[in-house]
Design a protein around this motif. Sequence first.
Motif, PDB file in Angstrom:
ATOM      1  N   SER A   6     -18.563  21.796 -41.501  1.00  0.00           N
ATOM      2  CA  SER A   6     -18.523  23.297 -41.851  1.00  0.00           C
ATOM      3  C   SER A   6     -19.631  23.547 -42.814  1.00  0.00           C
ATOM      4  O   SER A   6     -20.193  22.354 -43.449  1.00  0.00           O
ATOM      5  N   ASN A   7     -20.261  24.827 -43.097  1.00  0.00           N
ATOM      6  CA  ASN A   7     -21.296  25.175 -43.903  1.00  0.00           C
ATOM      7  C   ASN A   7     -20.578  25.550 -45.194  1.00  0.00           C
ATOM      8  O   ASN A   7     -21.206  25.549 -46.148  1.00  0.00           O
ATOM      9  N   MET A   8     -19.202  25.732 -45.295  1.00  0.00           N
ATOM     10  CA  MET A   8     -18.696  25.998 -46.891  1.00  0.00           C
ATOM     11  C   MET A   8     -19.464  27.239 -47.335  1.00  0.00           C
ATOM     12  O   MET A   8     -19.859  27.216 -48.268  1.00  0.00           O
ATOM     13  N   LEU A   9     -18.749  28.396 -46.467  1.00  0.00           N
ATOM     14  CA  LEU A   9     -19.126  29.454 -47.065  1.00  0.00           C
ATOM     15  C   LEU A   9     -18.575  29.768 -48.505  1.00  0.00           C
ATOM     16  O   LEU A   9     -17.753  29.210 -48.889  1.00  0.00           O
ATOM     17  N   PRO A  10     -19.428  30.572 -49.389  1.00  0.00           N
ATOM     18  CA  PRO A  10     -19.134  30.380 -50.852  1.00  0.00           C
ATOM     19  C   PRO A  10     -17.677  31.002 -51.093  1.00  0.00           C
ATOM     20  O   PRO A  10     -17.314  32.100 -50.302  1.00  0.00           O
ATOM     21  N   LEU A  11     -16.965  30.536 -51.756  1.00  0.00           N
ATOM     22  CA  LEU A  11     -15.344  31.066 -52.128  1.00  0.00           C
ATOM     23  C   LEU A  11     -15.381  32.413 -52.767  1.00  0.00           C
ATOM     24  O   LEU A  11     -16.540  32.886 -53.261  1.00  0.00           O
ATOM     25  N   PHE A  44     -12.606  29.305 -36.006  1.00  0.00           N
ATOM     26  CA  PHE A  44     -13.395  29.635 -34.969  1.00  0.00           C
ATOM     27  C   PHE A  44     -13.112  28.030 -34.148  1.00  0.00           C
ATOM     28  O   PHE A  44     -12.877  26.970 -34.560  1.00  0.00           O
ATOM     29  N   LEU A  45     -12.656  28.273 -32.806  1.00  0.00           N
ATOM     30  CA  LEU A  45     -12.017  27.403 -31.870  1.00  0.00           C
ATOM     31  C   LEU A  45     -12.703  27.802 -30.687  1.00  0.00           C
ATOM     32  O   LEU A  45     -13.717  28.375 -30.401  1.00  0.00           O
ATOM     33  N   CYS A  46     -12.734  26.826 -29.553  1.00  0.00           N
ATOM     34  CA  CYS A  46     -13.211  26.757 -28.303  1.00  0.00           C
ATOM     35  C   CYS A  46     -12.215  26.076 -27.403  1.00  0.00           C
ATOM     36  O   CYS A  46     -11.375  25.282 -27.973  1.00  0.00           O
ATOM     37  N   ASN A  47     -12.343  26.253 -26.082  1.00  0.00           N
ATOM     38  CA  ASN A  47     -11.536  25.689 -24.893  1.00  0.00           C
ATOM     39  C   ASN A  47     -11.681  24.054 -24.983  1.00  0.00           C
ATOM     40  O   ASN A  47     -10.831  23.447 -24.898  1.00  0.00           O
ATOM     41  N   HIS A  48     -13.020  23.745 -24.998  1.00  0.00           N
ATOM     42  CA  HIS A  48     -13.262  22.287 -24.639  1.00  0.00           C
ATOM     43  C   HIS A  48     -13.490  21.234 -25.592  1.00  0.00           C
ATOM     44  O   HIS A  48     -13.486  20.099 -25.296  1.00  0.00           O
ATOM     45  N   CYS A  49     -13.687  21.755 -26.860  1.00  0.00           N
ATOM     46  CA  CYS A  49     -13.676  20.734 -27.775  1.00  0.00           C
ATOM     47  C   CYS A  49     -12.687  19.552 -28.191  1.00  0.00           C
ATOM     48  O   CYS A  49     -11.380  20.091 -28.497  1.00  0.00           O
ATOM     49  N   TYR A 117     -19.896  34.781 -40.536  1.00  0.00           N
ATOM     50  CA  TYR A 117     -19.013  33.754 -41.441  1.00  0.00           C
ATOM     51  C   TYR A 117     -19.844  32.397 -41.879  1.00  0.00           C
ATOM     52  O   TYR A 117     -19.219  31.652 -42.205  1.00  0.00           O
ATOM     53  N   ASP A 118     -20.725  32.434 -41.131  1.00  0.00           N
ATOM     54  CA  ASP A 118     -21.656  31.007 -41.395  1.00  0.00           C
ATOM     55  C   ASP A 118     -20.855  29.854 -40.762  1.00  0.00           C
ATOM     56  O   ASP A 118     -20.719  28.715 -41.210  1.00  0.00           O
ATOM     57  N   ALA A 119     -19.988  30.069 -39.504  1.00  0.00           N
ATOM     58  CA  ALA A 119     -19.476  29.049 -38.912  1.00  0.00           C
ATOM     59  C   ALA A 119     -20.378  28.131 -38.217  1.00  0.00           C
ATOM     60  O   ALA A 119     -21.506  28.559 -37.787  1.00  0.00           O
ATOM     61  N   ALA A 120     -19.880  26.738 -38.347  1.00  0.00           N
ATOM     62  CA  ALA A 120     -20.930  25.808 -37.678  1.00  0.00           C
ATOM     63  C   ALA A 120     -20.217  24.972 -36.544  1.00  0.00           C
ATOM     64  O   ALA A 120     -21.098  24.532 -35.759  1.00  0.00           O
ATOM     65  N   CYS A 121     -18.852  24.854 -36.569  1.00  0.00           N
ATOM     66  CA  CYS A 121     -18.202  24.060 -36.063  1.00  0.00           C
ATOM     67  C   CYS A 121     -16.881  24.563 -35.402  1.00  0.00           C
ATOM     68  O   CYS A 121     -16.585  25.499 -35.797  1.00  0.00           O
ATOM     69  N   THR A 122     -16.279  23.876 -34.067  1.00  0.00           N
ATOM     70  CA  THR A 122     -15.082  24.167 -33.944  1.00  0.00           C
ATOM     71  C   THR A 122     -14.237  22.814 -34.037  1.00  0.00           C
ATOM     72  O   THR A 122     -14.624  21.685 -33.335  1.00  0.00           O
ATOM     73  N   LYS A 174     -12.764  19.794 -48.625  1.00  0.00           N
ATOM     74  CA  LYS A 174     -13.387  18.948 -47.501  1.00  0.00           C
ATOM     75  C   LYS A 174     -13.696  19.958 -46.447  1.00  0.00           C
ATOM     76  O   LYS A 174     -13.128  20.504 -45.855  1.00  0.00           O
ATOM     77  N   PRO A 175     -15.142  19.911 -46.008  1.00  0.00           N
ATOM     78  CA  PRO A 175     -15.413  20.759 -44.915  1.00  0.00           C
ATOM     79  C   PRO A 175     -14.608  20.094 -43.451  1.00  0.00           C
ATOM     80  O   PRO A 175     -14.271  18.855 -43.438  1.00  0.00           O
ATOM     81  N   SER A 176     -14.540  21.069 -42.500  1.00  0.00           N
ATOM     82  CA  SER A 176     -13.864  20.858 -41.457  1.00  0.00           C
ATOM     83  C   SER A 176     -15.143  19.749 -40.551  1.00  0.00           C
ATOM     84  O   SER A 176     -16.322  20.100 -40.850  1.00  0.00           O
ATOM     85  N   ILE A 177     -14.663  19.276 -39.696  1.00  0.00           N
ATOM     86  CA  ILE A 177     -15.640  18.388 -38.742  1.00  0.00           C
ATOM     87  C   ILE A 177     -15.284  18.727 -37.275  1.00  0.00           C
ATOM     88  O   ILE A 177     -13.997  18.868 -36.921  1.00  0.00           O
ATOM     89  N   GLY A 178     -16.170  19.114 -36.519  1.00  0.00           N
ATOM     90  CA  GLY A 178     -16.102  19.079 -35.109  1.00  0.00           C
ATOM     91  C   GLY A 178     -17.118  19.300 -34.384  1.00  0.00           C
ATOM     92  O   GLY A 178     -18.178  18.880 -34.647  1.00  0.00           O
ATOM     93  N   CYS A 179     -17.015  19.983 -33.165  1.00  0.00           N
ATOM     94  CA  CYS A 179     -18.136  20.266 -32.358  1.00  0.00           C
ATOM     95  C   CYS A 179     -18.798  21.221 -32.994  1.00  0.00           C
ATOM     96  O   CYS A 179     -18.501  22.028 -33.344  1.00  0.00           O
ATOM     97  N   ASN A 180     -20.261  20.988 -32.945  1.00  0.00           N
ATOM     98  CA  ASN A 180     -20.880  22.554 -32.909  1.00  0.00           C
ATOM     99  C   ASN A 180     -20.721  23.558 -32.194  1.00  0.00           C
ATOM    100  O   ASN A 180     -20.412  23.458 -30.833  1.00  0.00           O
ATOM    101  N   ILE A 181     -20.806  24.900 -32.893  1.00  0.00           N
ATOM    102  CA  ILE A 181     -20.820  25.869 -32.046  1.00  0.00           C
ATOM    103  C   ILE A 181     -21.860  25.849 -31.183  1.00  0.00           C
ATOM    104  O   ILE A 181     -23.093  25.631 -31.515  1.00  0.00           O
ATOM    105  N   LYS A 182     -21.804  26.401 -29.807  1.00  0.00           N
ATOM    106  CA  LYS A 182     -22.838  26.327 -28.820  1.00  0.00           C
ATOM    107  C   LYS A 182     -23.573  27.471 -28.892  1.00  0.00           C
ATOM    108  O   LYS A 182     -23.214  28.485 -28.185  1.00  0.00           O
ATOM    109  N   TRP A 183     -24.666  27.492 -29.707  1.00  0.00           N
ATOM    110  CA  TRP A 183     -25.653  28.755 -29.680  1.00  0.00           C
ATOM    111  C   TRP A 183     -26.226  28.922 -28.590  1.00  0.00           C
ATOM    112  O   TRP A 183     -26.634  28.164 -27.902  1.00  0.00           O
ATOM    113  N   LYS A 184     -26.542  30.445 -28.529  1.00  0.00           N
ATOM    114  CA  LYS A 184     -27.496  30.624 -27.212  1.00  0.00           C
ATOM    115  C   LYS A 184     -28.977  30.437 -27.638  1.00  0.00           C
ATOM    116  O   LYS A 184     -29.198  30.558 -28.622  1.00  0.00           O
TER     117      LYS A 184
END
Length: 184
Positions: A6-11, A44-49, A117-122, A174-184
Motif C-alpha cells: 500500500s501507499n499509506m494515504l495520510p491518516l 480495492f479488490l479484483c477477481n484474479h489476484c 485514494y492512492d491505491a496501489a494493490c489488491t 502495516k501496509p497491505s501487500i498484494g498484486c499491483n493495480i493493473k494500470w492502463k
Amino acid sequence: MANTPSNMLPLNTIAPNFTLLNTVTLKNETLLQWKGSKGTLIMFLCNHCPFVIHINPEIVKMAEMYQKKGIQFIAISSNDVINYPQDSPELMKNVALKEKYSFPYLYDETQEVAKAYDAACTPDFFLFNADMRLAYRGQLDDSRPENGIPVTGNDLKNAIDNLLENKAINPLQKPSIGCNIKWK
C-alpha cells in the motif's frame, strides 16, 4: 505473484467521493449512497489476484458481522480490463454472486478513484470514520497465499473495533501487500 505494498494515504484524509458502476445492479452508485453510519471500509479488490482470492471468505464474514454494527463495506476494482479481461464488470458480477458479497462491487473504469485514494494493490483497505476521515489503511492481517499463516482479519478487525468503541487506532499500521493495480 507481485508483492506490491500500500501507499499509506495520510491518516485523517477525507474520503474522495465517487460515482461508479455497481456490477451487480448495473446502476451508477455513489460513495454517499453507501456510507456507513459508524464508518465505511473501501476495499480495492479484483477477481484474479491470488491475495484477494486468499482472503475473500474472511472479508465476506467480516462484512456480515460489521455491517450490522454500522460499518459499510464497499469493494472497487480498478484494473485495466483490456489487458486483464478476467477483471471485467461481467466477471466481477459473477465473483460477487459466487462469493456472496453483501456489499457493492464497483467498477472504476477510468481508474480515477484508485488514483484519488492512492491505491496501489489488491487488496488495499481504507477505513473511514463516520465523518469520512481516514482512520486506518493497512493490511487485513499477516496471512499471505502460501505463507502458512491463517487468515484472521485481526489487524483490520482491531481497527474497526476501536473505531466502533471510540478508542484510538494505532497510527503505526502495516501496509497491505498484494498484486499491483493493473494500470492502463
